[in-house]
Design an enzyme around this catalytic site. Sequence first.
Site, short mmCIF file in Angstrom:
data_model
loop_
_atom_site.label_atom_id
_atom_site.label_comp_id
_atom_site.label_asym_id
_atom_site.label_seq_id
_atom_site.Cartn_x
_atom_site.Cartn_y
_atom_site.Cartn_z
N SER A 13 27.31 -18.93 -8.12
CA SER A 13 27.03 -19.80 -9.28
C SER A 13 25.79 -20.66 -9.04
CB SER A 13 28.25 -20.65 -9.64
OG SER A 13 28.51 -21.62 -8.65
N ILE A 92 26.93 -17.69 9.83
CA ILE A 92 26.12 -18.55 10.68
C ILE A 92 24.94 -17.72 11.18
CG2 ILE A 92 26.08 -19.79 12.88
CD1 ILE A 92 29.01 -20.54 12.33
N HIS A 109 25.20 -27.71 0.94
CA HIS A 109 26.50 -27.88 1.61
C HIS A 109 27.33 -28.84 0.78
CE1 HIS A 109 29.41 -27.80 4.77
NE2 HIS A 109 29.41 -29.11 4.84
N ASP A 145 25.08 -26.68 9.06
CA ASP A 145 25.19 -27.53 7.88
C ASP A 145 24.50 -28.88 8.05
OD1 ASP A 145 26.62 -25.59 6.51
OD2 ASP A 145 28.52 -26.28 7.33
N GLU A 174 26.22 -29.69 -8.12
CA GLU A 174 25.39 -28.76 -7.32
C GLU A 174 24.46 -27.97 -8.23
OE1 GLU A 174 27.37 -26.23 -4.45
OE2 GLU A 174 28.99 -27.67 -4.20
C1 GRF Z 1 29.18 -24.08 -3.02
O1 GRF Z 1 30.16 -25.07 -3.10
C2 GRF Z 1 28.18 -24.40 -1.96
O2 GRF Z 1 27.97 -25.77 -1.78
C3 GRF Z 1 28.81 -23.84 -0.72
O3 GRF Z 1 29.48 -22.68 -1.13
C4 GRF Z 1 29.75 -22.76 -2.52
C5 GRF Z 1 29.08 -21.58 -3.13
O4 GRF Z 1 29.40 -21.40 -4.47
N1 GRF Z 1 27.81 -23.65 0.31
P1 GRF Z 1 28.57 -20.33 -5.32
O5 GRF Z 1 28.66 -19.01 -4.62
O6 GRF Z 1 27.16 -20.83 -5.44
O7 GRF Z 1 29.26 -20.30 -6.66
#
Ligand code: GRF
Length: 208
Positions: A13, A92, A109, A145, A174
């Site tokens: 997403s 990783i 993150h 991270d 995000e």
């Molecule tokens: C998000 O919460 C991001 O912060 C973390 O993994 C999740 C990924 O979600 N690293 P998406 O695949 O972008 O929907």
Amino acid sequence: MKSIVILISGRGSNMQAIVNACAAEHWPARVAAVISNRPQAAGLAFAAAHGIATAVVDHEAFATREGFDDALANAIDAHAPDLVVLAGFMRILGPRFVTRYEGRMLNIHPSLVPAFPGLRTHERALEAGCKVHGATVHFVTTSLDHGPIVAQAVVPVLPGDTAETLAARVLEREHVLYPRAVHWFIVGELHTAAGIVTHTRGSPQQLL
Ligand code: GRF
């Protein structure tokens, strides 16, 4: 025109938010490829439907981490990216890989870094009794991270929150934060000195 390669492992997403913002805001950039380490990552279909090249480098096909990292680097470098974007990429990466893309690889993150590196960040924020939580976009370094912080989004922790409700509140932010940070990089508005990232025009680097 700058070239961006996005790495995903699942739903993608954040990748979708970046692809959409890049088109809607006419960035001087294109998402050249979306690469997954999991063949079944749902985000691959979105990328393909938007005419973006996709590739899978399945980590299970490699006996060593270095072997996987090298194959991934080859797949990335085929698109000569200016920026590599980790968007829910759940492997990783080794020091050689990270060094290769130093200063041009971002990650998001789901915590207010340096709090809660690793997994289960929302559960851990609730367990710790945090009153605010959030997400961080940072340059990738060899610390898991962690790395120079580009931007952060803060959300309240509300009474009755579960890990799911908190995760959903963070994820919504995000999707605003990550495109903004990627755009700043693309247009050359980020400056890093002594591990501190500033925005050249003084834009606020936090979403409240
Ligand atoms: C998000 O919460 C991001 O912060 C973390 O993994 C999740 C990924 O979600 N690293 P998406 O695949 O972008 O929907």
